[in-house]
Design a protein around this motif. Structure first.
Motif, mmCIF file in Angstrom:
data_model
loop_
_atom_site.group_PDB
_atom_site.id
_atom_site.type_symbol
_atom_site.label_atom_id
_atom_site.label_comp_id
_atom_site.label_asym_id
_atom_site.label_seq_id
_atom_site.Cartn_x
_atom_site.Cartn_y
_atom_site.Cartn_z
ATOM 1 N N VAL A 128 2.252 -31.803 44.569
ATOM 2 C CA VAL A 128 1.317 -32.847 44.139
ATOM 3 C C VAL A 128 0.069 -32.198 43.544
ATOM 4 O O VAL A 128 -0.296 -31.076 43.899
ATOM 5 C CB VAL A 128 0.916 -33.791 45.304
ATOM 6 C CG1 VAL A 128 2.127 -34.519 45.843
ATOM 7 C CG2 VAL A 128 0.192 -33.043 46.410
ATOM 8 N N ASP A 129 -0.582 -32.942 42.651
ATOM 9 C CA ASP A 129 -1.833 -32.467 42.071
ATOM 10 C C ASP A 129 -2.886 -32.392 43.173
ATOM 11 O O ASP A 129 -3.121 -33.361 43.885
ATOM 12 C CB ASP A 129 -2.279 -33.417 40.960
ATOM 13 C CG ASP A 129 -3.600 -32.995 40.344
ATOM 14 O OD1 ASP A 129 -3.966 -31.805 40.451
ATOM 15 O OD2 ASP A 129 -4.274 -33.857 39.758
ATOM 16 N N PHE A 130 -3.489 -31.233 43.307
ATOM 17 C CA PHE A 130 -4.493 -31.015 44.354
ATOM 18 C C PHE A 130 -5.823 -30.592 43.736
ATOM 19 O O PHE A 130 -6.712 -30.128 44.433
ATOM 20 C CB PHE A 130 -3.993 -29.935 45.330
ATOM 21 C CG PHE A 130 -4.196 -30.249 46.774
ATOM 22 C CD1 PHE A 130 -3.291 -31.028 47.473
ATOM 23 C CD2 PHE A 130 -5.284 -29.762 47.457
ATOM 24 C CE1 PHE A 130 -3.471 -31.307 48.819
ATOM 25 C CE2 PHE A 130 -5.476 -30.035 48.812
ATOM 26 C CZ PHE A 130 -4.567 -30.809 49.482
ATOM 27 N N GLU A 131 -5.912 -30.685 42.395
ATOM 28 C CA GLU A 131 -7.111 -30.231 41.693
ATOM 29 C C GLU A 131 -7.397 -28.766 42.014
ATOM 30 O O GLU A 131 -8.545 -28.365 42.213
ATOM 31 C CB GLU A 131 -8.300 -31.124 42.026
ATOM 32 C CG GLU A 131 -8.066 -32.587 41.698
ATOM 33 C CD GLU A 131 -9.019 -33.538 42.415
ATOM 34 O OE1 GLU A 131 -9.910 -33.076 43.151
ATOM 35 O OE2 GLU A 131 -8.850 -34.748 42.243
ATOM 36 N N SER A 132 -6.327 -27.972 42.081
ATOM 37 C CA SER A 132 -6.438 -26.560 42.435
ATOM 38 C C SER A 132 -7.163 -25.774 41.357
ATOM 39 O O SER A 132 -7.207 -26.180 40.190
ATOM 40 C CB SER A 132 -5.037 -25.958 42.630
ATOM 41 O OG SER A 132 -4.382 -26.609 43.688
#
Length: 156
Positions: free
Chosen positions: A86-90
């Motif tokens: 999932v997109d985690f704003e890493s």
């Protein structure tokens, strides 16, 4: 410090489904509730408050969310492998599928920082990340994370 100093077998799950960062953190909070005896809503809010400061997605598909929680007397960890990233704003914009959450007493100070550094260092190992992504049950995930202890002990 070894990962198994903070991570118990009942604090590992995977692969599990989550469709967003928020959903993944809710899953982490629910798993943590069982081991910590703290309501999952309180845990979730602590994680979300920390995420508001900046993402805990450290790159390479790994996130290390963390929170200080009232009532804890020692560090605790929870590990979740997601079945789909999932997109985690890493920091590297790579979606996350490996989540190692840390929960510290409110007054943990440097112990909390040492634990964060250890988890980040261990999960930077490509071979471990690859192995964690290949197994399909919590017992196997725990065994892989426990190898850090076994390798460190045998090297001593």
């Amino acid at each position: 410090m070894f990962l198994t100093d903070v991570l118990e077998r009942n604090g590992v799950a995977g692969p599990v489904s989550a469709n967003s960062k928020r959903h993944a953190l809710q899953t982490v909070a629910e798993l943590a509730e069982r081991g910590l005896g703290i309501d999952s809503d309180i845990i979730f809010q602590g994680l979300m408050d920390r995420e508001k400061l900046s993402s805990t997605g450290v790159g390479l598909g790994v996130a290390v969310p963390h929170a200080a929680l009232k009532g804890l007397t020692r560090m605790h960890g929870v590990f979740v492998r997601l079945d789909t990233p999932v997109d985690f704003e890493s920091i590297d914009d790579v979606p996350v599928d490996l989540i190692f959450a840390l929960f510290a007493p409110e007054d943990a100070g440097s112990e909390h920082l040492r634990a964060l550094a250890k988890v980040s260092r261990v999960l930077r190992q490509k071979s471990l990340r690859d192995a964690l992504r290949q197994v399909d049950n919590a017992d196997a995930l725990y065994a892989l994370l426990n190898q850090d202890h076994a390798q460190s002990t045998s090297a001593a």
